[in-house]
Write a protein that holds these residues in place. Sequence first.
Motif, mmCIF file in Angstrom:
data_model
loop_
_atom_site.group_PDB
_atom_site.id
_atom_site.type_symbol
_atom_site.label_atom_id
_atom_site.label_comp_id
_atom_site.label_asym_id
_atom_site.label_seq_id
_atom_site.Cartn_x
_atom_site.Cartn_y
_atom_site.Cartn_z
ATOM 1 N N ASP A 277 6.466 5.331 -0.690
ATOM 2 C CA ASP A 277 6.546 3.822 -0.648
ATOM 3 C C ASP A 277 6.935 3.476 1.014
ATOM 4 O O ASP A 277 6.836 2.621 1.710
ATOM 5 N N HIS A 278 8.080 4.273 1.138
ATOM 6 C CA HIS A 278 8.620 3.843 2.743
ATOM 7 C C HIS A 278 7.325 4.260 3.884
ATOM 8 O O HIS A 278 7.096 3.508 4.720
ATOM 9 N N GLY A 279 6.625 5.595 3.575
ATOM 10 C CA GLY A 279 5.727 5.944 4.436
ATOM 11 C C GLY A 279 4.627 4.646 4.568
ATOM 12 O O GLY A 279 3.945 4.518 5.711
ATOM 13 N N VAL A 280 4.306 3.988 3.486
ATOM 14 C CA VAL A 280 3.052 3.262 3.451
ATOM 15 C C VAL A 280 3.327 2.132 4.179
ATOM 16 O O VAL A 280 2.532 1.685 4.957
ATOM 17 N N GLY A 281 4.571 1.717 4.077
ATOM 18 C CA GLY A 281 5.210 0.433 4.791
ATOM 19 C C GLY A 281 5.015 0.612 6.170
ATOM 20 O O GLY A 281 4.422 -0.206 7.112
ATOM 21 N N ARG A 282 5.570 1.747 6.775
ATOM 22 C CA ARG A 282 5.547 1.971 8.206
ATOM 23 C C ARG A 282 4.123 2.298 8.814
ATOM 24 O O ARG A 282 3.472 1.880 9.932
ATOM 25 N N LEU A 283 3.108 2.873 8.036
ATOM 26 C CA LEU A 283 1.800 3.007 8.479
ATOM 27 C C LEU A 283 1.072 1.698 8.489
ATOM 28 O O LEU A 283 0.230 1.540 9.282
ATOM 29 N N GLU A 284 1.335 0.829 7.515
ATOM 30 C CA GLU A 284 0.857 -0.745 7.715
ATOM 31 C C GLU A 284 1.111 -1.347 8.597
ATOM 32 O O GLU A 284 0.485 -2.097 9.250
ATOM 33 N N SER A 285 2.407 -1.130 9.167
ATOM 34 C CA SER A 285 2.677 -1.901 10.466
ATOM 35 C C SER A 285 2.193 -1.218 11.529
ATOM 36 O O SER A 285 1.793 -1.995 12.472
ATOM 37 N N LEU A 286 2.269 0.034 11.609
ATOM 38 C CA LEU A 286 1.417 0.605 12.755
ATOM 39 C C LEU A 286 0.080 0.288 13.163
ATOM 40 O O LEU A 286 -0.390 0.040 14.197
ATOM 41 N N LEU A 287 -0.715 0.224 11.831
ATOM 42 C CA LEU A 287 -2.046 -0.028 11.778
ATOM 43 C C LEU A 287 -2.424 -1.589 11.942
ATOM 44 O O LEU A 287 -3.434 -2.014 11.795
ATOM 45 N N HIS A 288 -1.245 -2.524 11.935
ATOM 46 C CA HIS A 288 -1.504 -3.827 11.989
ATOM 47 C C HIS A 288 -2.229 -4.241 10.720
ATOM 48 O O HIS A 288 -3.118 -5.163 10.744
ATOM 49 N N LEU A 289 -1.827 -3.629 9.572
ATOM 50 C CA LEU A 289 -2.434 -4.095 8.224
ATOM 51 C C LEU A 289 -1.336 -5.083 7.406
ATOM 52 O O LEU A 289 -0.076 -4.911 7.566
ATOM 53 N N GLU A 290 -1.991 -5.769 6.727
ATOM 54 C CA GLU A 290 -1.222 -6.840 5.711
ATOM 55 C C GLU A 290 -0.438 -5.503 4.727
ATOM 56 O O GLU A 290 -0.937 -4.858 4.140
ATOM 57 N N PRO A 291 0.674 -5.966 4.457
ATOM 58 C CA PRO A 291 1.530 -5.135 3.234
ATOM 59 C C PRO A 291 0.654 -5.008 2.127
ATOM 60 O O PRO A 291 0.014 -6.085 1.566
ATOM 61 N N THR B 125 -2.179 -3.244 1.621
ATOM 62 C CA THR B 125 -3.617 -3.002 2.117
ATOM 63 C C THR B 125 -3.856 -1.541 1.546
ATOM 64 O O THR B 125 -4.950 -1.312 1.333
ATOM 65 N N LEU B 126 -2.880 -0.401 1.897
ATOM 66 C CA LEU B 126 -3.143 0.647 1.743
ATOM 67 C C LEU B 126 -3.040 1.341 0.456
ATOM 68 O O LEU B 126 -2.110 0.944 -0.267
ATOM 69 N N GLU B 127 -3.633 2.295 0.086
ATOM 70 C CA GLU B 127 -3.669 3.011 -1.264
ATOM 71 C C GLU B 127 -3.239 4.354 -1.053
ATOM 72 O O GLU B 127 -3.900 5.152 -0.222
ATOM 73 N N LEU B 128 -2.309 5.108 -1.777
ATOM 74 C CA LEU B 128 -1.978 6.443 -1.394
ATOM 75 C C LEU B 128 -3.019 7.460 -1.599
ATOM 76 O O LEU B 128 -3.232 8.385 -0.553
ATOM 77 N N ASP B 129 -3.975 7.542 -2.537
ATOM 78 C CA ASP B 129 -4.870 8.563 -2.680
ATOM 79 C C ASP B 129 -6.274 8.015 -2.316
ATOM 80 O O ASP B 129 -7.107 8.733 -2.764
ATOM 81 N N GLU C 98 -9.613 14.522 9.820
ATOM 82 C CA GLU C 98 -9.344 15.554 8.849
ATOM 83 C C GLU C 98 -9.781 15.073 7.596
ATOM 84 O O GLU C 98 -9.164 15.507 6.385
ATOM 85 N N ARG C 99 -10.199 13.906 7.458
ATOM 86 C CA ARG C 99 -10.859 13.147 6.126
ATOM 87 C C ARG C 99 -9.267 13.083 5.349
ATOM 88 O O ARG C 99 -9.380 13.490 4.151
ATOM 89 N N LEU C 100 -8.270 12.625 5.626
ATOM 90 C CA LEU C 100 -7.007 12.653 5.008
ATOM 91 C C LEU C 100 -6.761 11.545 4.095
ATOM 92 O O LEU C 100 -7.203 10.279 4.648
ATOM 93 N N THR C 101 -6.501 11.505 2.953
ATOM 94 C CA THR C 101 -6.074 10.359 2.301
ATOM 95 C C THR C 101 -4.599 9.691 3.134
ATOM 96 O O THR C 101 -4.010 10.299 3.751
ATOM 97 N N VAL C 102 -4.201 8.620 2.444
ATOM 98 C CA VAL C 102 -3.047 8.024 3.062
ATOM 99 C C VAL C 102 -1.941 8.780 2.674
ATOM 100 O O VAL C 102 -1.063 8.959 3.561
ATOM 101 N N ARG C 103 -1.866 9.270 1.509
ATOM 102 C CA ARG C 103 -0.762 10.303 1.214
ATOM 103 C C ARG C 103 -0.588 11.300 2.149
ATOM 104 O O ARG C 103 0.578 11.666 2.544
ATOM 105 N N GLN C 104 -1.751 12.267 2.422
ATOM 106 C CA GLN C 104 -1.722 13.330 3.322
ATOM 107 C C GLN C 104 -1.322 12.948 4.783
ATOM 108 O O GLN C 104 -0.768 13.526 5.324
#
Length: 460
Positions: free
Chosen positions: A295-309, A311-315, A345-351
């Motif tokens: 959950d922490h990682g999702v928030g930081r990634l959304e901030s880096l990518l300039h996405l609204e909280p 937006t991202l789905e882990l899998d 590398e066709r990674l999911t958000v979790r990966q």
Amino acid sequence: MTARRLHLNAFLMNTGHHEASWRLPESDPYAHVDLQHYVNLARIAERGTFDSLFLADSPQLWGNLAQRPAGALEPLTLLTALATATEHIGLIATASTSYNSPYNLARKFASLDLISGGRAGWNIVTTAGAEAARNFGLAEEPAHAERYARAAEFLDVALKLWDSWEDDAIVADKAAGVWGDDSKIHPPRHEGRYFSVEGALNVPRTPQGYPLLVQAGSSEDGKRFAARYAEAVFTAQQTIEDAQAFYADLKSRTEREGRNPDHLKVLPGIVPVLGSTQAEAQAAEQLLEAHIVYDHGVGRLESLLHLEPGTLELDAPLPADLPPESAIEGAKSRYTLVVELARRERLTVRQLIGRLGGGRGHLTFAGTPEQVADKIETWFRQGAADGFNIMPAVLPSGLDAFVEHVVPILRARGLLRTAYGPRQTLRERYGLPRPANQYSPEFSAAPEQGGPPSPSLATV
């Protein structure tokens, strides 16, 4: 002809570069504000005959406190303490040109250089992010190009200040009662777009003349700035092909600026996770990944990518309609690196979060000491690096393991010094000349006579 030697810099970050490092039983969650922790790390790196150590910094409180130890000791203050606890290793601090004034910062770095006997380095950053801007009375961060224009003028003023005392300004003639020669003092009297600075620095010229000038931006603006001014560049590269392309491009740009490309050292970051076997190293890496709170990682990634909280789905993979780099005002090169890594590398958000957890986009490599040494040597010999920013996943154990097990291999291969030898400045350790004072009769505008050319806003 002297053999080319590998440059090693220890990038120190509280309990380690992996975001979950603080959760391991061995880790001290309070280490980030413990002077003795950093003294121990500096001495380990010095035992490994590293060229330098480095402290990152930002004038803001990053993220949420739940994720990892937050906040940091002010780096120039900390490095001053480390200068008294070490003898040889260079001391590099990040400082922002966006949220400092040239006079105060030039004085601080000059003081560190004098206190350390010529071991100071400045990682010049322009500081992205609206959060930092709002800490200094701005509603939003300045535009990317604007930050680099300010940085160029800032550096111009700093160079004038460091040169405002000629090397022989101090006479110290007790018999005549003359301590100094006022004719050897040169006030900058600078009037520019961003700064107005009248008087000379109140600190004499230092052992190095200027601190080692380091830069870490890899955007187009960042590369132009580095080619003209930087003497070492910290960069994040995921593949040897990307690293070779970056290396060749930056060396070529440096030569086009009339500088010797050998006087700019390229140091990619590497996060080594060591084990006596590859399976053991991979198990250590998996243990760290198991401690990530996604959950922490999702928030930081959304901030880096300039996405609204939200937006991202882990899998799921990253959204297909992300904005292009040209639309990003902050951390452009890191944005592109992360997006390209996920796509390639066709990674999911979790990966992707798992891959970024260790080094935030820097190369992470789990293996035996021989495998880590092989990776370092291959990049060094095949035109991808002049050295490496060593970023242990866990501190102090990761740095200690690197020094105990990888450093001897690099020494045996003739890549790394076995001892420091006579005392040297940080510039000398990086194979760089001491800059000539721009106000002295001996000064020549040619870069080979005195380090980077005097900055000009028109060239950035």
